[in-house]
Design a protein around this motif. Structure first.
Motif, PDB file in Angstrom:
ATOM      1  N   ARG A  28       0.839  -1.196   0.000  1.00  0.00           N
ATOM      2  CA  ARG A  28       0.000   0.000   0.000  1.00  0.00           C
ATOM      3  C   ARG A  28       0.877   1.250   0.000  1.00  0.00           C
ATOM      4  N   ARG A  29       1.863   1.288   0.865  1.00  0.00           N
ATOM      5  CA  ARG A  29       2.737   2.460   0.959  1.00  0.00           C
ATOM      6  C   ARG A  29       3.568   2.660  -0.308  1.00  0.00           C
ATOM      7  N   SER A  30       3.883   1.585  -1.011  1.00  0.00           N
ATOM      8  CA  SER A  30       4.671   1.689  -2.245  1.00  0.00           C
ATOM      9  C   SER A  30       3.842   2.233  -3.401  1.00  0.00           C
ATOM     10  N   GLY A  31       2.524   2.239  -3.246  1.00  0.00           N
ATOM     11  CA  GLY A  31       1.657   2.714  -4.313  1.00  0.00           C
ATOM     12  C   GLY A  31       1.221   1.628  -5.274  1.00  0.00           C
ATOM     13  N   ALA A  32       1.565   0.380  -4.991  1.00  0.00           N
ATOM     14  CA  ALA A  32       1.185  -0.725  -5.874  1.00  0.00           C
ATOM     15  C   ALA A  32      -0.301  -1.053  -5.759  1.00  0.00           C
ATOM     16  N   VAL A  33      -0.851  -0.911  -4.552  1.00  0.00           N
ATOM     17  CA  VAL A  33      -2.264  -1.208  -4.327  1.00  0.00           C
ATOM     18  C   VAL A  33      -2.900  -0.113  -3.484  1.00  0.00           C
ATOM     19  N   CYS A  34      -4.194  -0.026  -3.576  1.00  0.00           N
ATOM     20  CA  CYS A  34      -5.001   0.862  -2.744  1.00  0.00           C
ATOM     21  C   CYS A  34      -5.905  -0.033  -1.906  1.00  0.00           C
ATOM     22  N   LEU A  64      -1.744  -1.274   8.058  1.00  0.00           N
ATOM     23  CA  LEU A  64      -2.247  -1.062   6.701  1.00  0.00           C
ATOM     24  C   LEU A  64      -2.562   0.401   6.428  1.00  0.00           C
ATOM     25  N   GLY A  65      -2.440   1.242   7.421  1.00  0.00           N
ATOM     26  CA  GLY A  65      -2.787   2.641   7.223  1.00  0.00           C
ATOM     27  C   GLY A  65      -4.293   2.804   7.237  1.00  0.00           C
ATOM     28  N   GLY A  66      -4.744   3.997   6.923  1.00  0.00           N
ATOM     29  CA  GLY A  66      -6.186   4.259   6.906  1.00  0.00           C
ATOM     30  C   GLY A  66      -6.857   3.633   5.711  1.00  0.00           C
ATOM     31  N   ARG A  67      -8.137   3.419   5.829  1.00  0.00           N
ATOM     32  CA  ARG A  67      -8.923   2.881   4.729  1.00  0.00           C
ATOM     33  C   ARG A  67      -9.084   3.939   3.662  1.00  0.00           C
ATOM     34  N   LEU A  93      -9.512 -10.893   5.023  1.00  0.00           N
ATOM     35  CA  LEU A  93     -10.277 -10.588   3.826  1.00  0.00           C
ATOM     36  C   LEU A  93      -9.850  -9.198   3.380  1.00  0.00           C
ATOM     37  N   VAL A  94      -9.431  -9.071   2.139  1.00  0.00           N
ATOM     38  CA  VAL A  94      -8.906  -7.812   1.632  1.00  0.00           C
ATOM     39  C   VAL A  94      -9.584  -7.457   0.320  1.00  0.00           C
ATOM     40  N   LEU A  95     -10.048  -6.222   0.234  1.00  0.00           N
ATOM     41  CA  LEU A  95     -10.580  -5.673  -1.011  1.00  0.00           C
ATOM     42  C   LEU A  95      -9.604  -4.580  -1.417  1.00  0.00           C
ATOM     43  N   LEU A  96      -8.960  -4.749  -2.583  1.00  0.00           N
ATOM     44  CA  LEU A  96      -7.955  -3.779  -2.976  1.00  0.00           C
ATOM     45  C   LEU A  96      -7.996  -3.493  -4.461  1.00  0.00           C
ATOM     46  N   GLU A  97      -7.491  -2.319  -4.796  1.00  0.00           N
ATOM     47  CA  GLU A  97      -7.359  -1.919  -6.188  1.00  0.00           C
ATOM     48  C   GLU A  97      -5.895  -2.067  -6.570  1.00  0.00           C
ATOM     49  N   HIS A  98      -5.651  -2.645  -7.729  1.00  0.00           N
ATOM     50  CA  HIS A  98      -4.288  -2.810  -8.236  1.00  0.00           C
ATOM     51  C   HIS A  98      -3.888  -1.529  -8.978  1.00  0.00           C
ATOM     52  N   LEU A  99      -3.273  -0.600  -8.243  1.00  0.00           N
ATOM     53  CA  LEU A  99      -2.878   0.679  -8.826  1.00  0.00           C
ATOM     54  C   LEU A  99      -1.819   0.513  -9.908  1.00  0.00           C
TER      55      LEU A  99
END
Length: 147
Positions: A28-34, A64-67, A93-99
């Protein structure tokens, strides 16, 4: 917007491992996913089903930081995911966007395309295929024209 994926990461204990959550936080911090949403589901040894937000676990707070959006993982997702767990196991359970794929996804949409299917290949299966191909490459030819 990049592809959005719902992932169930199952673990063989009732406690979620901090390093697994930390690795997702790094992505998340690398910017790969949201990170859109995340939830911990536990099926106790007695068969009881528990669901909790990550921030309810002191050792997982902030990993994971903030949602980045509203809470979208619901009771139906919890119930379906619980069916994948043995007693005494838990899941993240994870819902993520592949940035990392957002630019390509936008180009596909602009061209009138869409993702028609997506299949996740288990790492063990990929290793089997690679080993099989390597064995074929090293095997003597069975071409009849060489006989």
């Amino acid at each position: 917007m990049g592809p959005v994926e719902f992932i169930v990461l199952a673990f063989p204990e009732e406690q979620l491992r901090v390093q697994a959550v930390a690795a997702l936080g790094d992505l998340r911090r690398s910017g790969a996913v949201c990170l859109i949403d995340a939830l911990v589901v536990t099926k106790t040894a007695g068969g009881e089903l528990l669901a909790a937000e990550l921030d309810e676990f002191e050792e997982l707070q902030g990993l994971l930081g903030g949602r980045d959006a509203a809470r979208l993982i619901g009771p139906e997702d919890v119930a379906e995911s619980a069916g994948l767990l043995d007693r005494g196991n838990c899941a993240l359970l994870v819902l993520l966007e592949h940035l990392w794929a957002a630019e390509a996804a936008e180009a596909v949409r602009e061209a009138g395309g869409r993702i028609a299917a997506s299949v996740r290949i288990p790492p063990g299966r990929l290793a089997e295929v690679k080993a099989g191909l390597a064995a074929l490459a090293g095997a003597p030819s069975t071409d009849a024209s060489e006989a």
